[in-house]
Design a protein around this motif. Structure first.
Motif, PDB file in Angstrom:
ATOM      1  N   ASP A  18       0.810  -1.218   0.000  1.00 31.86           N
ATOM      2  CA  ASP A  18       0.000   0.000   0.000  1.00 31.86           C
ATOM      3  C   ASP A  18       0.844   1.269   0.000  1.00 31.86           C
ATOM      4  N   ASP A  69      -6.480  12.240   2.731  1.00 31.31           N
ATOM      5  CA  ASP A  69      -7.065  11.063   3.371  1.00 31.31           C
ATOM      6  C   ASP A  69      -6.357   9.786   2.951  1.00 31.31           C
ATOM      7  N   ASN A  70      -5.974   9.712   1.683  1.00 33.65           N
ATOM      8  CA  ASN A  70      -5.257   8.535   1.191  1.00 33.65           C
ATOM      9  C   ASN A  70      -3.848   8.477   1.763  1.00 33.65           C
ATOM     10  N   ARG A 104      -6.583   2.443   2.317  1.00 33.31           N
ATOM     11  CA  ARG A 104      -7.842   2.431   3.063  1.00 33.31           C
ATOM     12  C   ARG A 104      -9.046   2.196   2.166  1.00 33.31           C
ATOM     13  N   TYR A 105      -8.914   2.501   0.883  1.00 32.99           N
ATOM     14  CA  TYR A 105     -10.038   2.346  -0.029  1.00 32.99           C
ATOM     15  C   TYR A 105      -9.924   1.086  -0.899  1.00 32.99           C
ATOM     16  N   ASN A 106      -8.929   0.266  -0.660  1.00 31.14           N
ATOM     17  CA  ASN A 106      -8.796  -0.981  -1.416  1.00 31.14           C
ATOM     18  C   ASN A 106      -9.896  -1.945  -0.996  1.00 31.14           C
ATOM     19  N   SER A 107     -10.564  -2.535  -1.957  1.00 27.27           N
ATOM     20  CA  SER A 107     -11.641  -3.486  -1.658  1.00 27.27           C
ATOM     21  C   SER A 107     -11.132  -4.897  -1.471  1.00 27.27           C
ATOM     22  N   VAL A 165      -6.906   5.112  -5.310  1.00 25.43           N
ATOM     23  CA  VAL A 165      -7.075   6.272  -4.442  1.00 25.43           C
ATOM     24  C   VAL A 165      -8.457   6.849  -4.714  1.00 25.43           C
ATOM     25  N   VAL A 166      -9.058   7.422  -3.702  1.00 26.03           N
ATOM     26  CA  VAL A 166     -10.416   7.958  -3.820  1.00 26.03           C
ATOM     27  C   VAL A 166     -10.432   9.379  -3.282  1.00 26.03           C
ATOM     28  N   SER A 174     -13.162  12.929  -2.788  1.00 24.87           N
ATOM     29  CA  SER A 174     -14.572  13.263  -2.674  1.00 24.87           C
ATOM     30  C   SER A 174     -15.089  13.863  -3.981  1.00 24.87           C
TER      31      SER A 174
END
Length: 303
Positions: A93, A161-162, A168-171, A178-179, A181
């Motif tokens: 990550d 945030d990333n 943190r946003y990996n499924s 990366v995500v 808003s």
């Protein structure tokens, strides 16, 4: 399922590895590897040329140097894209976040540099008498430095945030995403695409109008004083017009709809330099023949 391929077979949370024909996978790796190597090598030649030869130390070339640096890092980042071509991320990550952050920073810096190039060409053509006083090495250096500094700061806020918690946003395990808003996404679209493209189109439109009007005045005066004859534009003026046209294309493709167009564009930039700037070919010849290691080689006349 027995025939399902996983990125990490030992983990229940592993991502599913997409199936791709072997021939297609090999061709994709060869294509991306070739573009990556060519992009890195060609832009490195531009960086060495402008940095080493003192005759090339000018405000315009400083902006080209900034663009070449961003394109050089694009070539390096392509090696990570080659890994992602298989559909799985194996580097963790933290490295994923580093790759994505650098990709965002380099893209933003490239867009900012293209805006600066358009301003430089606008002043050079629309206000040539004041160009030497308005566009100086010091101002070009300050603007380029601010461009990169703002790119780091802006993308740091965009990806905060990333950056705080990579992955943190990996499924699933083996994913690199990366995500941001929706609000930040809209702001990013305006600041790194719509805004810069609008500025460049407006500046180039003004330059085109001025160039056409000047050409008509010159043609009419020449016809009146000397009768009909062919008017030849200076080579430097032709290069400026071509560079303006290419810059607008570069800026649009700095935020591409398809990722490979962005990478290929970074490879294409130095190739176009070879056709537009004779100094580039002369510099490359001196670099390839290792003559840049000779004493006083930086004083060589490459213009």
């Amino acid at each position: 399922m027995d025939d399902t391929q996983l990125c990490f077979p030992q983990l229940n949370s592993s991502c599913i590895k997409p199936r791709r024909p072997h021939t297609q996978a090999v061709l994709l790796h060869i294509l991306l590897s070739s573009i990556s190597l060519l992009t890195t090598a060609l832009n490195l030649l531009v960086i060495v040329s402008i940095s080493h030869f003192k005759k090339l130390h000018s405000p315009t070339n400083l902006l080209l140097l900034s663009l070449a640096v961003s394109d050089f890092f694009v070539g390096i980042l392509m090696s990570f894209q080659i890994i992602l071509a298989d559909g799985c991320w194996f580097l963790g990550d933290a490295v994923c976040m580093l790759y994505c952050a650098l990709d965002y920073v380099v893209t933003s810096a490239s867009v900012g540099t293209m805006v600066l190039i358009s301003v430089d060409r606008y002043v050079a053509i629309c206000d040539p008498l004041h160009y030497p006083t308005k566009v100086t090495m010091r101002r070009a250096t300050v603007c380029t430095s601010l461009c990169w500094a703002c790119s780091f700061l802006y993308n740091g806020v965009l990806l905060k945030d990333n950056l705080k918690q990579p992955g943190r946003y990996n499924s699933c395990s083996g994913e690199c995403v990366v995500v941001i808003s929706d609000m930040m996404g809209v702001a990013d679209l305006i600041l790194t695409f719509i805004g810069p493209v609008t500025v460049i189109i407006v500046l180039y439109g003004r330059v085109f109008v001025v160039a056409v009007s000047q050409a008509r005045v010159i043609r009419s005066h020449t016809f009146t004083l000397q009768g009909p004859q062919t008017v030849y534009a200076k080579r430097s003026e032709l290069k400026a017009v071509r560079t303006l046209d290419q810059s607008s294309v570069f800026d649009v493709t700095s935020v591409p709809l398809e990722l490979w167009l962005f990478y290929f564009n970074s490879c294409l930039n130095p190739i176009i330099y070879a056709f537009c700037y004779p100094w580039f070919l002369k510099s490359v010849k001196l670099i390839v023949t290792l003559k840049i290691f000779e004493p006083e080689s930086c004083e060589a006349s490459v213009l």
